[in-house]
Design a protein around this motif. Structure first.
Motif, short mmCIF file in Angstrom:
data_model
loop_
_atom_site.label_atom_id
_atom_site.label_comp_id
_atom_site.label_asym_id
_atom_site.label_seq_id
_atom_site.Cartn_x
_atom_site.Cartn_y
_atom_site.Cartn_z
N SER A 289 1.02 -0.41 -0.31
CA SER A 289 0.01 0.00 0.36
C SER A 289 0.76 1.46 -0.07
O SER A 289 1.62 1.36 0.45
CB SER A 289 -1.03 -0.09 1.00
N VAL A 290 0.65 1.54 -0.71
CA VAL A 290 1.55 3.33 -1.07
C VAL A 290 1.19 4.47 -0.68
O VAL A 290 1.52 5.61 -0.11
CB VAL A 290 2.14 3.53 -2.81
N LEU A 291 -0.18 4.56 -0.77
CA LEU A 291 -1.33 5.73 -0.84
C LEU A 291 -2.07 5.44 0.64
O LEU A 291 -3.25 4.30 -0.20
CB LEU A 291 -1.69 6.85 -1.45
N GLU B 123 9.24 12.63 2.61
CA GLU B 123 11.17 11.20 2.33
C GLU B 123 10.92 10.61 1.69
O GLU B 123 9.27 10.59 0.77
CB GLU B 123 10.75 10.54 3.61
N ASN B 124 11.29 9.99 1.02
CA ASN B 124 11.70 8.72 -0.58
C ASN B 124 11.02 8.67 0.07
O ASN B 124 10.67 7.25 0.63
CB ASN B 124 13.16 8.16 -0.84
N GLY B 125 10.74 7.28 -0.97
CA GLY B 125 9.41 6.77 -1.06
C GLY B 125 8.00 6.81 -0.41
O GLY B 125 7.17 6.35 -0.24
N GLY C 227 5.44 8.88 -1.81
CA GLY C 227 4.11 8.96 -2.75
C GLY C 227 3.94 9.77 -3.26
O GLY C 227 2.78 9.91 -3.58
N LYS C 228 4.55 10.79 -2.95
CA LYS C 228 4.72 11.97 -4.07
C LYS C 228 4.17 11.61 -4.99
O LYS C 228 3.16 12.30 -6.27
CB LYS C 228 5.72 13.21 -3.48
N SER C 229 5.29 11.03 -6.16
CA SER C 229 5.36 11.24 -7.52
C SER C 229 3.36 10.04 -7.75
O SER C 229 3.50 10.42 -8.46
CB SER C 229 6.29 10.15 -8.03
N THR C 230 3.77 9.13 -6.51
CA THR C 230 2.58 8.25 -6.96
C THR C 230 0.71 9.45 -6.21
O THR C 230 0.10 8.75 -7.57
CB THR C 230 2.71 7.27 -6.23
N TYR D 241 7.99 14.78 -15.70
CA TYR D 241 8.07 13.63 -14.25
C TYR D 241 9.52 13.91 -13.67
O TYR D 241 10.46 14.27 -14.44
CB TYR D 241 8.20 12.22 -15.11
N GLN D 242 10.30 13.38 -12.70
CA GLN D 242 10.78 12.94 -12.44
C GLN D 242 12.03 12.20 -12.78
O GLN D 242 13.08 12.79 -13.23
CB GLN D 242 10.89 12.76 -10.89
N GLU D 243 11.82 11.05 -13.78
CA GLU D 243 12.91 10.73 -14.35
C GLU D 243 12.38 11.37 -16.16
O GLU D 243 11.39 11.16 -16.32
CB GLU D 243 12.92 9.19 -14.50
N LEU E 35 11.08 0.91 -7.35
CA LEU E 35 11.98 2.03 -6.25
C LEU E 35 11.27 3.78 -6.56
O LEU E 35 11.11 4.35 -7.86
CB LEU E 35 12.89 1.60 -6.01
N SER E 36 11.29 4.46 -5.42
CA SER E 36 10.84 5.81 -5.74
C SER E 36 12.45 6.32 -6.06
O SER E 36 13.73 5.63 -6.01
CB SER E 36 10.31 6.72 -4.27
N GLY E 37 12.46 7.64 -6.83
CA GLY E 37 13.60 8.43 -7.23
C GLY E 37 14.89 8.26 -6.00
O GLY E 37 15.80 8.00 -6.27
N GLY E 38 14.55 8.36 -4.96
CA GLY E 38 15.73 8.99 -4.43
C GLY E 38 16.28 7.72 -4.10
O GLY E 38 17.79 7.29 -3.83
N ASN E 39 15.39 6.89 -4.10
CA ASN E 39 15.93 4.51 -3.17
C ASN E 39 16.37 4.59 -5.13
O ASN E 39 17.52 3.59 -4.54
CB ASN E 39 14.54 3.89 -3.11
N GLN E 40 15.79 5.11 -6.25
CA GLN E 40 17.15 4.37 -6.78
C GLN E 40 18.36 5.13 -6.87
O GLN E 40 19.36 4.44 -7.30
CB GLN E 40 16.43 5.02 -8.20
N1 LIG Z 1 5.46 0.51 -9.60
C1 LIG Z 1 5.01 0.60 -8.97
N2 LIG Z 1 5.21 -0.70 -8.29
C2 LIG Z 1 5.32 -1.61 -7.42
N3 LIG Z 1 5.47 -0.25 -5.90
C3 LIG Z 1 5.99 1.04 -6.72
C4 LIG Z 1 5.54 1.48 -7.70
N4 LIG Z 1 6.04 3.16 -7.77
C5 LIG Z 1 6.31 2.99 -7.11
N5 LIG Z 1 6.28 2.23 -6.32
C6 LIG Z 1 6.55 2.29 -4.97
O1 LIG Z 1 5.47 3.35 -4.48
C7 LIG Z 1 6.15 3.86 -2.37
C8 LIG Z 1 5.94 5.99 -3.67
O2 LIG Z 1 6.82 5.90 -4.40
P1 LIG Z 1 6.94 7.31 -4.92
O3 LIG Z 1 7.64 7.38 -6.12
O4 LIG Z 1 5.12 7.73 -5.43
O5 LIG Z 1 7.49 7.80 -4.06
P2 LIG Z 1 8.28 9.33 -3.77
O6 LIG Z 1 7.69 10.12 -2.42
O7 LIG Z 1 8.14 10.14 -4.75
O8 LIG Z 1 9.79 9.44 -3.68
P3 LIG Z 1 10.87 10.39 -4.50
O9 LIG Z 1 10.78 11.17 -2.71
O10 LIG Z 1 12.26 9.06 -3.74
O11 LIG Z 1 11.12 10.36 -5.35
C9 LIG Z 1 7.73 3.16 -3.38
O12 LIG Z 1 8.02 2.85 -1.54
C10 LIG Z 1 8.18 2.67 -4.07
O13 LIG Z 1 8.46 1.52 -4.58
#
Ligand SMILES: Nc1ncnc2c1ncn2[C@@H]1O[C@H](COP(=O)(O)OP(=O)(O)OP(=O)(O)O)[C@@H](O)[C@H]1O
Ligand SMILES: [Mg+2]
Lengths: 322, 504
Positions: free
Chosen positions: B23-25, B43-45, B47-50, B90-92, B403-408
Motif C-alpha cells: 500500500s503506497v497511499l 521522504e523518499n518513497g 508517495g509524492k510521485s505516485t 516527471y521526475q525521470e 523504487l521511488s526516485g530517491g531510493n534509486q
Molecule cells: N510501479 C510500481 N510498482 C511497485 N511499487 C511502486 C511502483 N511505483 C512506486 N512504487 C512504490 O511506491 C512507493 C512510493 O513511491 P513514489 O515514487 O511515489 O515516492 P516519492 O515520494 O515520489 O519518493 P522520491 O522522493 O524518492 O521520489 C515506493 O515505496 C515505491 O517503491
C-alpha cells in the motif's frame, strides 16, 4: 515480492495471476493434456522419443539465440550455419578421425560466430544486419562446399555418430541428452555465474554496464561466438541423425529459435529470459508440430496454427508485465 | 484568472493506491487553489510521485475522488490528463533521444494535428518557447546531444502549452545550478500570475520557502496536513516529514587527510576542447568539491578521467604512477569509481533487482575464481547496504524500476561506495534524495573517505558542496577558475568564480 505459491493462489484473483505469471508452463501443460486426450499415440514412447529427437537440434540453437537475445541482439545466421556446418562435418568425418572432426566443426562454428560478434561488438554494426549477411554467406558456402548435393557419411566415425544419434540411453534419446546437458549448463551459467549476470546487465542497460566497468564489447563478441559453436553442435547432431550433411538443412530454423525464446518469455529488448523457459518454449513449438502431425493436419495450416500460438503466448506475457 | 465557482482548482480527497500487496497511499487529501504554487513534500518513497501520477493519469487510484474545477475527473491515461489541462514534468526524463528538441516539445500534440507537419514552423515555435523561458538551447538540436540540464529544460518546455491549467513539477531542479533555478522560478511566478496552479515537488526545502504558497507533507502514504508556508519553517517541515528533528545535516569532518596526493590530473584536455587544461589533485581521505554552473564542464571532466570521451592531452597519476584510462574498464581496473548524474540512463539497471544492481561492481569479492557466485555472501552484502542506506523496499529482489526516485539514487551510490576504491568521483550524489537520507549518504561518503579513499564530489547544491568538501574547485568554461579553502566557502564566492569573476 517473496510471496509463497500458496499465498499467491489464495489472494483475490490469485489463480489467474498465478497462471499469467507462469504462462509458459501453463500453456505447455494444457498442450500436453490436450494432446493426450485427442490422440492415443501421443503418450507412446515411440512418439515421445521422436518428439524429443525432433526438437533437439532447434533446441540447441535456441539456447544460443537466448544468450544473444539477452544482450539485446539477435542472431539470424544460425539456421544457415547448421547447413554449412553439417556439410563441413560430413566432409570432415569422411577424412579425419571422429574426435578431430567434431572438434574442428565446433571450432569453425565458434569462428564464424566470432565474425558476427566482431562486426556487432567492434564495428558497431546492427546485429540484425551483421547476422543477416552471415546468414546468406553461410548458406552460399554450404552449397559451394557440398556442390549442391548432400554428402553422406562414409567412414566408421560416421557410422558411430549415426548410431549414437539414433539410439537412446535409459530410454532418453542420446541427442536429447546432449540438448538437456546444454540447457543445464546454460541455466547454471546464467544463474550462478558472472557471465550470465553480466550479459543480462548488458542487455538491460548498455551504458550503465559500460560505466560499471563491464567489458561490454568482449561479452557482446562472446555471445555470438558461443551461438556459432552451439549451431555447430546442432549441425553435428542433425547430420548424424540422417547420416549426411546437406546444404538444405536448417531452413528458417533461426525463426523457430527466435519464436521459442520469445514464447519462453524473453524480451527482444534484452535483459530478460531464462534457459528453462526457453526449453519449454522449444517443447511447446515441438508439441504443436507433433500433435498436428498426429492429427494429419497438412503443413501449411500447421504454420498458421504455430503463428497463432506465438501471438497468444506473447499476449499473455503482456498481461504479466501489467 | 478564469471564473469558477469552486474554491480549488484541484481537489483530491481520500486517495488510496497500492501496487500489488504494497500500500503506497492511504486516504490522502490534496487541495490546490487557482494560481497557487503548492509544494508537495515527503521522504523518499512517501508517495509524492505516485500521487501526482494519479492526477495526471499514469496510475489509476484504488479509492478516493479527484475534482478539477469542482468536476469529478478520472483520467485513464496521460492523454486524458493532457486534454484536461494537466501537464507534468516527471521526475525521470522522458524524452526521445533521437528526435530534435522541437519534435520532443510538440510530440504529444502531433497526433492531434494535421497530417503534414511544417518543420520550419515547428522549430520556430519551439525556439520561441525556449527563448521565452530564458534558456539557450537550439530547437533543431538532437536531444541525444544535449546536457542533462538542457534536457530538463526541454521537459519543462514540453509541459507548457496554451491550455495548461495545472502544472506539476516533480523535482525539476535536481540538476540545475542556482542560475537555472532562478530562471525557472521567474517562469513559475509568471505562470502563477496567469492563474495556473502549480504543484511543486522538491527535496530542496530552501526552494520551497522561496516560491510556495502552501505545503502539503506526505509521510508513508498519509498526508500530515497542509499549511500556508508563512506558518511554518524548514525545521517544522522536516519534523512533519521524518517525524523527528534533524540535528546535523553534515557530519563532522575529523578525518586525517594524507600528505601525498593519491590522485592527480595534469593539464587534461578533451579532444572536443569542451574541457581544457584541467589540473587538480586529491589526497587520501580528502573530499574535493567541484562546483560550477551547468555546462561548465564538470561532468565532462569526470567522464574524461573515467575513460568516457576522448582525451587530447594531459596526464593522470594514481599513487605517484602515471596511468592511462582509455575506457571505463581501465578506470575500474585502477580502482577508480564514478557515479553518474544520469541515474536512469547511466546509473542503474531499471529492469533488474536491487541485488543484481548492486552486485554488478563487486563480483571480485563475491565470486570464485571460475566466476561462480557465492550467493550467501552476495545477499549479506546487499542486505547490509539496504539497511545502511535505508533503501525503502520490501526486499532486495524488487526491480529498481519500482523504487521511488530517491531510493534509486541510493542504489546507484551503493554500487560504488561498497567496493574498495582508491578514488571515487560522484556526480550529484544526492540527486532526488530526501533530507534524512542525505545525512546517511554524507556519513557513508565520510566513512569511505576514512579508509583513505580520495573523493571528488561534483554538486550544484550549494549547502551540500560547502557542507561536505574540504576544498572546492570552481569550474568556468571548461577549466578551473579558482580554488576555495574551507574558510573561504560561501555561496557568493562560489558564484563569483563560476561566472569568471575574482572573489573579494
Ligand atoms: N510501479 C510500481 N510498482 C511497485 N511499487 C511502486 C511502483 N511505483 C512506486 N512504487 C512504490 O511506491 C512507493 C512510493 O513511491 P513514489 O515514487 O511515489 O515516492 P516519492 O515520494 O515520489 O519518493 P522520491 O522522493 O524518492 O521520489 C515506493 O515505496 C515505491 O517503491
Ligand atoms: Mg518521486
Amino acid at each position: 515480492m517473496a510471496l509463497t505459491i500458496k499465498q499467491q493462489l489464495s489472494s483475490p484473483g490469485g489463480i489467474l495471476k498465478f497462471l499469467i505469471k507462469y504462462n509458459t508452463i501453463f500453456i505447455f501443460i494444457v498442450l500436453v493434456i490436450f494432446s493426450a486426450l485427442i490422440s492415443d499415440v501421443f503418450f507412446t514412447s515411440a512418439n515421445l522419443t521422436n518428439l524429443l529427437k525432433q526438437v533437439s537440434g532447434i533446441g540447441i540453437i535456441s539456447i544460443g539465440m537466448l544468450i544473444v537475445i539477452l544482450t539485446g541482439g539477435i542472431d539470424l545466421s544460425v539456421g544457415s550455419l547448421v547447413a554449412l556446418l553439417a556439410v563441413i562435418f560430413a566432409l570432415l568425418v569422411n577424412t579425419v578421425i571422429l574426435p578431430v572432426a567434431i572438434l574442428l566443426t565446433i571450432i569453425i562454428g565458434f569462428s564464424i560466430g566470432s565474425v558476427s560478434g566482431y562486426l556487432v561488438a567492434f564495428q558497431k554494426m546492427a546485429p540484425f544486419i551483421a547476422t543477416l549477411a552471415l546468414m546468406t554467406i553461410a548458406r552460399g558456402l554450404g552449397f559451394i562446399y557440398s556442390k549442391g548435393s548432400p554428402i553422406t557419411f562414409k567412414s566408421p566415425g560416421g557410422e558411430f555418430m549415426a548410431d549414437f544419434a539414433n539410439n537412446s540411453t535409459i530410454g532418453i534419446p542420446n541427442i536429447a541428452i546432449v540438448f538437456l546437458i546444454i540447457v543445464v549448463l546454460a541455466m547454471v551459467m546464467l544463474r550462478y555465474n558472472v557471465f550470465g549476470r553480466l550479459i543480462i546487465a548488458l542487455g538491460s542497460n548498455e551504458e550503465a554496464s559500460r560505466l560499471s566497468g563491464i567489458k561490454v564489447n568482449k561479452y557482446k563478441f562472446l555471445v555470438y561466438a558461443i551461438s556459432g559453436a552451439l549451431a555447430a553442435t546442432a549441425a553435428i547432431i542433425v547430420a548424424s541423425r540422417t547420416n549426411l550433411g546437406s546444404p538444405n538443412m536448417g531452413m528458417a530454423w533461426e525463426l523457430d529459435a527466435i519464436a521459442a525464446v520469445v514464447i519462453g518469455g524473453a524480451s527482444l529488448n534484452g535483459g530478460k529470459g531464462t534457459a528453462i523457459n526457453t526449453l519449454i518454449g522449444v517443447l511447446i513449438l515441438g508439441l504443436i508440430g507433433n500433435i498436428l502431425n498426429l492429427l494429419n493436419v497438412p503443413s501449411y495450416p500447421q504454420q498458421v496454427v504455430k503463428g497463432g500460438i506465438i501471438i497468444f503466448a506473447v499476449l499473455l506475457q503482456k498481461f504479466e508485465s501489467k | 484568472m478564469e471564473n469558477s465557482e469552486s474554491e480549488y482548482r484541484v481537489e483530491m480527497t481520500g486517495i488510496s493506491k497500492s501496487f500489488g500487496p504494497v500500500s503506497v497511499l492511504e486516504g490522502v487529501d490534496l487541495r490546490v487553489k487557482h494560481g497557487e504554487i503548492h509544494a508537495l513534500l515527503g521522504e523518499n518513497g512517501a508517495g509524492k510521485s505516485t500521487l501526482v501520477k494519479i492526477l495526471s493519469g499514469v496510475h489509476q487510484k484504488d479509492g478516493g475522488k479527484v475534482l478539477l474545477n469542482g468536476k469529478e475527473i478520472n483520467p485513464k491515461n496521460t492523454h486524458d490528463g493532457q486534454v484536461l489541462g494537466i501537464s507534468v514534468v516527471y521526475q525521470e526524463l522522458s524524452l526521445v533521444n533521437d528526435l530534435s528538441v522541437a519534435e520532443n516539445i510538440y510530440l504529444h500534440k502531433m497526433g492531434a494535428s494535421k497530417f503534414w507537419m511544417n518543420w520550419k514552423e515547428l522549430i520556430k515555435d519551439a525556439q520561441e518557447l525556449i527563448d521565452s523561458l530564458g534558456f539557450d538551447i537550439n530547437a533543431a538540436a538532437r536531444v541525444r546531444d544535449l546536457s542533462i540540464v538542457q534536457k530538463q529544460v526541454v521537459e519543462i518546455a514540453k509541459a507548457l502549452s496554451e491550455d495548461t491549467k495545472v502544472l506539476i513539477l516533480d523535482e525539476p531542479t535536481t540538476v540545475f545550478d542556482p542560475n537555472d533555478i532562478k530562471k525557472l522560478f521567474e517562469n513559475l511566478f509568471r505562470l502563477k500570475k496567469q492563474g495556473i496552479s502549480i504543484i511543486y515537488i522538491s527535496h530542496h526545502l530552501d526552494e520551497v520557502f522561496k516560491i510556495a504558497d502552501t505545503v502539503t507533507v506526505l509521510r508513508d502514504g498519509v498526508d500530515t496536513g497542509s499549511l500556508p508556508v508563512s506558518e511554518t519553517d524548514t525545521d517544522g517541515v522536516i519534523r512533519l516529514m521524518i517525524g523527528r528533528d534533524l540535528k546535523d545535516l553534515f557530519p563532522v569532518r575529523d578525518i586525517e587527510i594524507g600528505k601525498e596526493p593519491i590522485f592527480e590530473v595534469k593539464n587534461l584536455t578533451a579532444r572536443d576542447n569542451l574541457v581544457h587544461d584541467v589540473s587538480f589533485s586529491v589526497r587520501p581521505g580528502e573530499v574535493l568539491g567541484i562546483a560550477g554552473l551547468g555546462g561548465s564542464g564538470r561532468t565532462e571532466t569526470a567522464k574524461l578521467i573515467f575513460g568516457v570521451g576522448k582525451k587530447q592531452s594531459g596526464t593522470i597519476i594514481l599513487n605517484g604512477k602515471e596511468i592511462k584510462t582509455k575506457s571505463p574498464v581501465d578506470a575500474v581496473g585502477f580502482e577508480i569509481g564514478f557515479v553518474s548524474e544520469d541515474r536512469k540512463e547511466e546509473g542503474v539497471f531499471l529492469p533488474l533487482s536491487i541485488r543484481r544492481n548492486i552486485s554488478v561492481t563487486s563480483f571480485k569479492s563475491i565470486c570464485t575464481n571460475l566466476g561462480f557466485l557465492k550467493v550467501d555472501k552476495e545477499f549479506k552484502n546487499v542486505i547490509g547496504l539496504i539497511d545502511k542506506l535505508n533503501i525503502k523496499a520490501p526486499s532486495c529482489e524488487v526491480d529498481v524500476k519500482n523504487l521511488s526516485g530517491g531510493n534509486q539514487q541510493k542504489v546507484a551510490l551503493a554500487k560504488w561506495l561498497s567496493i574498495d576504491s582508491k578514488v571515487i568521483i560522484i556526480d550529484e550524489p544526492t540527486r532526488g534524495v530526501d533530507v534524512g537520507a542525505k545525512v546517511e549518504i554524507y556519513n557513508l561518503i565520510n566513512e569511505v573517505a576514512k579508509k583513505g579513499v580520495g573523493i571528488v564530489v561534483i554538486s550544484s547544491d550549494m549547502p551540500e558542496i560547502m557542507g561536505i568538501s574540504d576544498r572546492i574547485l570552481v569550474m568556468h568554461q571548461g577549466t578551473f577558475y579558482g580554488e576555495l579553502q574551507k574558510e573561504q566557502f560561501s555561496e557568493e564566492n562560489i558564484l563569483r568564480y563560476s561566472i569568471g569573476e575574482p572573489i573579494k
